[in-house]
Each structure stands twice: as structure tokens, then as C-alpha cells.
Design a protein around this motif. Structure first.
Motif, mmCIF file in Angstrom:
data_model
loop_
_atom_site.group_PDB
_atom_site.id
_atom_site.type_symbol
_atom_site.label_atom_id
_atom_site.label_comp_id
_atom_site.label_asym_id
_atom_site.label_seq_id
_atom_site.Cartn_x
_atom_site.Cartn_y
_atom_site.Cartn_z
ATOM 1 N N LEU A 54 56.217 7.025 -37.150
ATOM 2 C CA LEU A 54 56.834 6.510 -38.368
ATOM 3 C C LEU A 54 56.873 4.983 -38.346
ATOM 4 N N TYR A 55 57.228 4.413 -37.211
ATOM 5 C CA TYR A 55 57.246 2.951 -37.063
ATOM 6 C C TYR A 55 55.868 2.345 -37.323
ATOM 7 N N ASP A 56 54.845 2.944 -36.750
ATOM 8 C CA ASP A 56 53.484 2.415 -36.921
ATOM 9 C C ASP A 56 53.088 2.400 -38.396
ATOM 10 N N ASN A 57 53.498 3.403 -39.147
ATOM 11 C CA ASN A 57 53.181 3.432 -40.574
ATOM 12 C C ASN A 57 53.970 2.382 -41.351
ATOM 13 N N MET A 58 55.201 2.130 -40.939
ATOM 14 C CA MET A 58 55.980 1.075 -41.593
ATOM 15 C C MET A 58 55.325 -0.287 -41.376
ATOM 16 N N VAL A 59 54.864 -0.515 -40.159
ATOM 17 C CA VAL A 59 54.227 -1.797 -39.838
ATOM 18 C C VAL A 59 52.895 -1.948 -40.573
ATOM 19 N N ALA A 60 52.162 -0.849 -40.699
ATOM 20 C CA ALA A 60 50.803 -0.911 -41.254
ATOM 21 C C ALA A 60 50.777 -1.095 -42.760
ATOM 22 N N PHE A 61 51.864 -0.711 -43.458
ATOM 23 C CA PHE A 61 51.837 -0.716 -44.923
ATOM 24 C C PHE A 61 52.307 -2.066 -45.450
ATOM 25 N N ASP A 62 51.409 -2.790 -46.085
ATOM 26 C CA ASP A 62 51.704 -4.118 -46.628
ATOM 27 C C ASP A 62 52.266 -3.960 -48.041
ATOM 28 N N PHE A 63 53.574 -4.045 -48.152
ATOM 29 C CA PHE A 63 54.244 -3.822 -49.439
ATOM 30 C C PHE A 63 55.309 -4.893 -49.620
#
Length: 438
Positions: free
Chosen positions: A307-316
Motif C-alpha cells: 500500500l505504501y509503495d502505491n501511495m509513493v508511486a501515484f503522482d497526484f
């Protein structure tokens, strides 16, 4: 891939915003959430989910199912408000709509719909790409005042899930991969005898005295609790307003917290013993009832890290207008930042959530997502005011994409799923405790 999920969810944004705003308006409390529950159930049905209401012996709890074999991903949603938190939307000062009425001071209108966005996004992606995988949405009442998920977990509602995912509004972005405190909420009722407080005091037995002596005893207990323990109490009934009548009834509400289920149960027993001693000293009677209880959260490292990796990867980021309004509500006049804080795991935080009971049945991960004014606490008027803002609305698709992508990772990556399950079986299952509920 996360951008694709985000776009799928954005296509449903008007429905999601309407659902969140509608639940904000209803502001239903505890288990008494018929309108909020019905609205969410209707949205689920409109997307083709098979819907059950009243699951786990909880009247307004919802289960929406899209079943297509494969890995089973659950999304946890809440939608209960708080007593006494009425506040006008988009106001920059404290201004109740109706003083004393309820309001969404913890952002659960967003929480429930953000999780719903994840369920819808993942379901759409699986369908459009002809992929096996099953999606479940759990609508859970009474997180604030009743531990709805604990009742649902005790009834086996979450059994069979491979993982469950959730989130909570905040003013920071980070995975909530820490332990929480287990909690037991208990009502104590003292009964005595009325009498004329001046002419015949010897014939009275004061329930209020019993309650006050209990509180004094518990305050002495504080010296002999662990440093992780917390106890709070409130009078629900102090025996009336007549000082010249010996009060024959008094009622207290206690919230007892400790670092795990075994320790909170032991602390609860000590508080009960004190209540009995207070009744003996005041020559009254006392009875008690556990009205809510939930376990500590047992976080799962592998799932939380995904979940953390997806938060970091998503540029929003939010629009300028959304950021400016949130900044105006901030006591420090600071803008919300979507920079993700460094990953931490298994540290103790001094809050409680009924997600804990789910985490002992199935691997769970959850996140804090920055969508509330910077520096404002949960259960504040600012959070209620922000509940229908542009930032609140924009956060729904953002949250949905993060949760949906994490669920998709678990479905597509067999090695990840095995790591998650191995960790759960070795680190959590051997330490399971019975439900804290009666």
C-alpha cells in the motif's frame, strides 16, 4: 496501471461525490444508520454488486459482493457520525447547523465512499480485462460508538477474505501500519435510596456518592497501570438536579484502553473491582454492562508495504482552489501536502479502531490520506466544515485508486499474496484472543 484505475474511478466521480455528501447530510450516529446504509446499498446494487444488509447480526451493516473466483479482496467502509458535532459546510468559523446535533467530525462520509471507490474501480478493472478475482465491500456502522466491525468479526463476516483494505482521512499521507490500543467501553449504574438530605440524611444511600468514590478509586489506580493504558469516564446521569434529595441513581460511562486484548481485559477487571468497592462503601448496589469493545490492530508488513509503495508511486495533487480553502481552515495557515511520510511499522499509537478485530481474522492494511485541513484534530468542527469541500471530493478518486491498485497487486502477484499470508499465519494467528464483546 494505477493511473488507469484512477481514470476508471474518476468516471464515477459524480456518483461518489453525491454519496459522500448525502451521508454527510444524514450524519447518523452509532448503529442507527438506516438512511446512510440504504444509500450505500443502492449505489452498490447499481454497479452490479450482490448486496446483503444486516450482515453479522448488525442491522445496518452492508456486504456488497462481486464474485468471480480467484483472490478475495475486501474493502472496509465506515459511515457513522459523531454526537454534538453539527457544523455548516464550507464555513471558516465554528457555526453549528443545529446546536447539539450530530456531524461528520471524523470524516467517515469520506471513509466509506473512498473505500467504495476502491471496490468499484477494482471490479471494473477485473471485468474489463477479463481477470479472475472477487471484490467485497463491507459497510460498517458504529465505529465511533459501538465497535460495529467487532460484532461483524465475531459473527465470521470477514472469514474467507484473502486481505482487507481501508483508510482514514487525515492531514498527512502515510500508511497506518501501526498497532493501536484495545478498548472496552463499560456502563456502570449505581442504585441507592432517596431521602431528605437535611432532615433524614441517615436514611439515604447515595448512588452519586458511589459513583464519585468509584471515580476516585480509578484515579488512584492510574498510578499502578502500565504506561500504555488509558482510562476516561463521563457521567451519563448524576442523579438529578435536586441537591436536597439523596440521589438514588447514577450512571457512568468508562472507556478503558490497553496495548492488547489480554491486558485490557485484565484492566477492566480491576475497574470492576473498584466499582464493587465503591458500592460497598456507599451501601449501594452497582451493575455494569460492556457496551462496546475492540481489539488492537495487528498490522501486516507485506500488505502495508504494498500500500505504501502505491501511495509513493501515484503522482497526484489537489487543485489550487481546494488547497486554498483547506489552508484557510488550518490553525497554522498551512497547505495540505501529499508527500508520503516514511514507512513505519508496528509502532504503538494511542488510538483505537474496530479495524483491530478484522486484523485478527484476515491480513489488513490501511492508510492515512491527506484530505483534511493541516493541523486540525479528528473530531473537530473544521473536519465537519471540510466534509463537502473540493478537497474532500477530489480525495475520493485518489483514495480509490490507491486501494484498488493494492488489491490488484495482491490478485496478480502470487508471491506477494503468499508472503502476506505466511506472515499472518506465523505472526498473528498464534496470538489470537477471544472477542472482547460479551
Amino acid at each position: 496501471m494505477i493511473e488507469k484505475l484512477y481514470q476508471l474511478i474518476k468516471e464515477e466521480e459524480s456518483t461518489l461525490i453525491k454519496a459522500s455528501d448525502t451521508i454527510w447530510e444524514y450524519a447518523e450516529v452509532g448503529f442507527d444508520t438506516p438512511k446512510s446504509s440504504a444509500h450505500l446499498a443502492g449505489v452498490l446494487a447499481s454497479y452490479g454488486f450482490e448486496v446483503e444488509v444486516g450482515v453479522g447480526n448488525v442491522v445496518h451493516a452492508i456486504l456488497g459482493k462481486y464474485e468471480n473466483g480467484g483472490v478475495k479482496i475486501g474493502f472496509l467502509g465506515e459511515f457513522d457520525a459523531l454526537f454534538g458535532m453539527s457544523q455548516k459546510a464550507d464555513a471558516l468559523t465554528k457555526e453549528p447547523v443545529v446546536k447539539g446535533e450530530s456531524g461528520h467530525g471524523c470524516g467517515h462520509n469520506l471513509l466509506g465512499v473512498g473505500s467504495l471507490a476502491g471496490a468499484i474501480g477494482l471490479m471494473r478493472y477485473l471485468k474489463e480485462n477479463n481477470l479472475a478475482g472477487s471484490v467485497y465491500y463491507y459497510g460498517c456502522p458504529a465505529e465511533e460508538s459501538g465497535s460495529g466491525k467487532a460484532h461483524m468479526a465475531k459473527a465470521g463476516v470477514f472469514d474467507g477474505m484473502d486481505v482487507c483494505l481501508s483508510w482514514h482521512p487525515h492531514y498527512v499521507n502515510q500508511t497506518w501500519s501501526d498497532r493501536t490500543l484495545a478498548v472496552m467501553e463499560v456502563d456502570f449504574e449505581f442504585e441507592g435510596l432517596t431521602s431528605h438530605a437535611a432532615a433524614m440524611p441517615e436514611m439515604g444511600r447515595s448512588a452519586l456518592d458511589g459513583a464519585e468514590m468509584m471515580n476516585i478509586g480509578v484515579n488512584f489506580l492510574r498510578e499502578h497501570m502500565s504506561s500504555d493504558a488509558r482510562i476516561h469516564y463521563a457521567f451519563l446521569n448524576a442523579g438529578g438536579e435536586a441537591a436536597n434529595v439523596v440521589q438514588d441513581f447514577a450512571k457512568l460511562h468508562y472507556v478503558i484502553r490497553e496495548s492488547n486484548a489480554e491486558k485490557v481485559k485484565a484492566l477492566y477487571e480491576r475497574v470492576v473491582s473498584i466499582s464493587k468497592g465503591a458500592a460497598l462503601m456507599s451501601e449501594t448496589t452497582v451493575r455494569h454492562e460492556i457496551v462496546a469493545a475492540c481489539k488492537d490492530v495487528a498490522p501486516n508488513y507485506a500488505l502495508s508495504k504494498a500500500l505504501y509503495d502505491n501511495m509513493v508511486a501515484f503522482d497526484f495533487n489537489y487543485s489550487k482552489e481546494a488547497l486554498e480553502f483547506a489552508q484557510a481552515l488550518s490553525p497554522q495557515n498551512k497547505q495540505v501536502s501529499l508527500e508520503v511520510l516514511p514507512f513505519t511499522f508496528n509502532e504503538l499509537t494511542y488510538a483505537s479502531t474496530d479495524v483491530g478485530d478484522v486484523s485478527w481474522q484476515v491480513p489488513v492494511a490501511q492508510a492515512f490520506v491527506a484530505c483534511e485541513p493541516h493541523g486540525t484534530p479528528m473530531h473537530s468542527w473544521q473536519w465537519v466544515s471540510n466534509g463537502k469541500s473540493k478537497m474532500a471530493h477530489a480525495s475520493l478518486s485518489y483514495v480509490g485508486a490507491i486501494l484498488a491498485k493494492t488489491g490488484l497487486d495482491v490478485i496478480l502477484d502470487g508471491a506477494l499474496l503468499k508472503t502476506i499470508k505466511d506472515e499472518f499465519e506465523t505472526q498473528v494467528v498464534p496470538k489470537r484472543q477471544p472477542s472482547l464483546l460479551p
